[in-house]
Design a protein around this motif. Structure first.
Motif, PDB file in Angstrom:
ATOM      1  N   ALA A  91     114.108 131.201 128.770  1.00  0.00           N
ATOM      2  CA  ALA A  91     115.345 131.681 129.378  1.00  0.00           C
ATOM      3  C   ALA A  91     116.532 131.438 128.449  1.00  0.00           C
ATOM      4  CB  ALA A  91     115.570 131.002 130.728  1.00  0.00           C
ATOM      5  N   GLU A  92     116.570 130.280 127.791  1.00  0.00           N
ATOM      6  CA  GLU A  92     117.658 129.981 126.863  1.00  0.00           C
ATOM      7  C   GLU A  92     117.644 130.925 125.666  1.00  0.00           C
ATOM      8  OE1 GLU A  92     117.883 125.145 127.742  1.00  0.00           O
ATOM      9  OE2 GLU A  92     117.062 125.904 125.850  1.00  0.00           O
ATOM     10  N   TYR A  94     116.358 133.907 125.538  1.00  0.00           N
ATOM     11  CA  TYR A  94     116.751 135.227 126.038  1.00  0.00           C
ATOM     12  C   TYR A  94     118.267 135.323 126.188  1.00  0.00           C
ATOM     13  CZ  TYR A  94     117.429 139.070 129.323  1.00  0.00           C
ATOM     14  OH  TYR A  94     117.871 140.218 129.936  1.00  0.00           O
ATOM     15  N   GLN A  95     118.860 134.335 126.813  1.00  0.00           N
ATOM     16  CA  GLN A  95     120.309 134.374 127.030  1.00  0.00           C
ATOM     17  C   GLN A  95     121.063 134.333 125.705  1.00  0.00           C
ATOM     18  OE1 GLN A  95     121.293 135.441 129.622  1.00  0.00           O
ATOM     19  NE2 GLN A  95     120.733 134.341 131.476  1.00  0.00           N
ATOM     20  N   ARG A  98     120.950 137.854 124.375  1.00  0.00           N
ATOM     21  CA  ARG A  98     121.839 138.730 125.143  1.00  0.00           C
ATOM     22  C   ARG A  98     123.299 138.477 124.781  1.00  0.00           C
ATOM     23  NH1 ARG A  98     122.274 142.267 127.380  1.00  0.00           N
ATOM     24  NH2 ARG A  98     122.311 142.152 129.629  1.00  0.00           N
ATOM     25  N   SER A  99     123.658 137.199 124.625  1.00  0.00           N
ATOM     26  CA  SER A  99     125.047 136.889 124.281  1.00  0.00           C
ATOM     27  C   SER A  99     125.390 137.360 122.872  1.00  0.00           C
ATOM     28  CB  SER A  99     125.310 135.387 124.408  1.00  0.00           C
ATOM     29  OG  SER A  99     124.553 134.656 123.458  1.00  0.00           O
ATOM     30  N   LEU A 123     112.826 131.521 134.797  1.00  0.00           N
ATOM     31  CA  LEU A 123     112.905 132.911 134.322  1.00  0.00           C
ATOM     32  C   LEU A 123     113.585 133.826 135.342  1.00  0.00           C
ATOM     33  CD1 LEU A 123     109.533 133.084 132.425  1.00  0.00           C
ATOM     34  CD2 LEU A 123     111.819 133.293 131.442  1.00  0.00           C
ATOM     35  N   ASP A 126     117.391 132.086 135.971  1.00  0.00           N
ATOM     36  CA  ASP A 126     118.397 131.942 134.905  1.00  0.00           C
ATOM     37  C   ASP A 126     118.509 133.150 133.984  1.00  0.00           C
ATOM     38  OD1 ASP A 126     118.751 129.421 135.950  1.00  0.00           O
ATOM     39  OD2 ASP A 126     117.435 128.449 134.496  1.00  0.00           O
ATOM     40  N   THR A 127     117.820 134.235 134.303  1.00  0.00           N
ATOM     41  CA  THR A 127     117.918 135.450 133.495  1.00  0.00           C
ATOM     42  C   THR A 127     117.971 136.660 134.421  1.00  0.00           C
ATOM     43  OG1 THR A 127     115.572 136.079 133.285  1.00  0.00           O
ATOM     44  CG2 THR A 127     116.380 134.336 131.805  1.00  0.00           C
ATOM     45  N   ASP A 128     118.257 137.816 133.838  1.00  0.00           N
ATOM     46  CA  ASP A 128     118.198 139.068 134.589  1.00  0.00           C
ATOM     47  C   ASP A 128     116.959 139.879 134.216  1.00  0.00           C
ATOM     48  OD1 ASP A 128     118.931 139.831 132.044  1.00  0.00           O
ATOM     49  OD2 ASP A 128     120.890 140.621 132.602  1.00  0.00           O
ATOM     50  N   LEU A 129     115.934 139.211 133.683  1.00  0.00           N
ATOM     51  CA  LEU A 129     114.675 139.870 133.374  1.00  0.00           C
ATOM     52  C   LEU A 129     114.001 140.356 134.652  1.00  0.00           C
ATOM     53  CD1 LEU A 129     113.330 137.330 130.751  1.00  0.00           C
ATOM     54  CD2 LEU A 129     113.747 139.759 130.288  1.00  0.00           C
ATOM     55  N   SER A 162     114.467 143.315 130.005  1.00  0.00           N
ATOM     56  CA  SER A 162     115.918 143.234 130.165  1.00  0.00           C
ATOM     57  C   SER A 162     116.390 144.473 130.920  1.00  0.00           C
ATOM     58  CB  SER A 162     116.597 143.147 128.802  1.00  0.00           C
ATOM     59  OG  SER A 162     116.349 144.330 128.051  1.00  0.00           O
TER      60      SER A 162
END
Length: 204
Positions: A91-92, A94-95, A98-99, A123, A126-129, A162
């Motif tokens: 999750a980290e 991935y974020q 994205r950032s 997952l 903490d994400t938009d997956l 995503s």
């Protein structure tokens, strides 16, 4: 380079002519606060270019390849805690992507846990997956599981997308031709070269 990364690079070099590989970044050395590695294997970031003749020419696709800690060995509490730490780190990563402006991301692989399990909770939390199985045209053949006989309790493998990827997905299915379904292998159509359970791609 880790053994997982080396094997992955060999496979990718043979199969991605249409989607040129731009780079691979390993996370095999990511460490927990205890100083121990987070990933049992790795969580490589594989970045590909979309084809020049596609609507996404000039953009890239990043795939996070995963195989989280198994349930089959050691103490269940330890395995659960490690899987949760691994899911949190995915999750980290991935974020962070994205950032940094990366829109097209997939987290794929064997997460070794069901959708509602506590270890994989970071997952969805903490994400938009989103799971490709949620795409309107997805066909699971009436069996949402991804290994063995395909029951709901056997859903442990995922393709998480995503928002930018999910919005472009139109259909999908679970490929089961390397699965020995049922006692006699008759639950699903499988490759004719498979004549017993030992030939299945994964029996666990």
């Amino acid at each position: 380079m880790s053994a997982v990364m080396a094997a992955l690079a060999r496979v990718l070099s043979r199969h991605v002519a249409a989607y040129p590989l731009r780079g691979i970044r390993s996370h095999v050395d990511d460490l927990a606060p205890t100083g121990r590695p987070i990933f049992s294997r790795d969580c490589p970031e594989c970045t590909f270019a979309f084809p020049d003749d596609s609507a996404l020419a000039g953009e890239s696709l990043t795939v996070l390849v995963n195989h989280l800690e198994s349930k089959g060995y050691g103490r269940p509490a330890d395995n659960n805690a490690l899987r949760r730490r691994q899911a949190g780190r995915i999750a980290e990563i991935y974020q962070h992507l994205r950032s940094g402006g990366v829109e097209f991301i997939a987290a794929a692989g064997d997460l070794n846990d069901t959708p509602d399990s506590e270890p994989r909770a970071p997952l969805p939390a903490d994400t938009d997956l989103r799971d490709v199985a949620e795409v309107a045209g997805f066909d699971d053949g009436g069996r949402p599981g991804t290994y063995a006989n395909g029951t709901a309790g056997n859903k442990i493998n995922y393709l998480l997308l995503s928002p930018a990827l999910f919005d472009r997905a139109t259909d999908g299915a679970i490929f089961r031709k390397r699965v020995w379904g049922g006692k006699n292998g008759t639950l699903f159509e499988h490759f004719p070269t498979m004549t017993s359970p030992v030939h299945a791609a994964s029996r666990r």
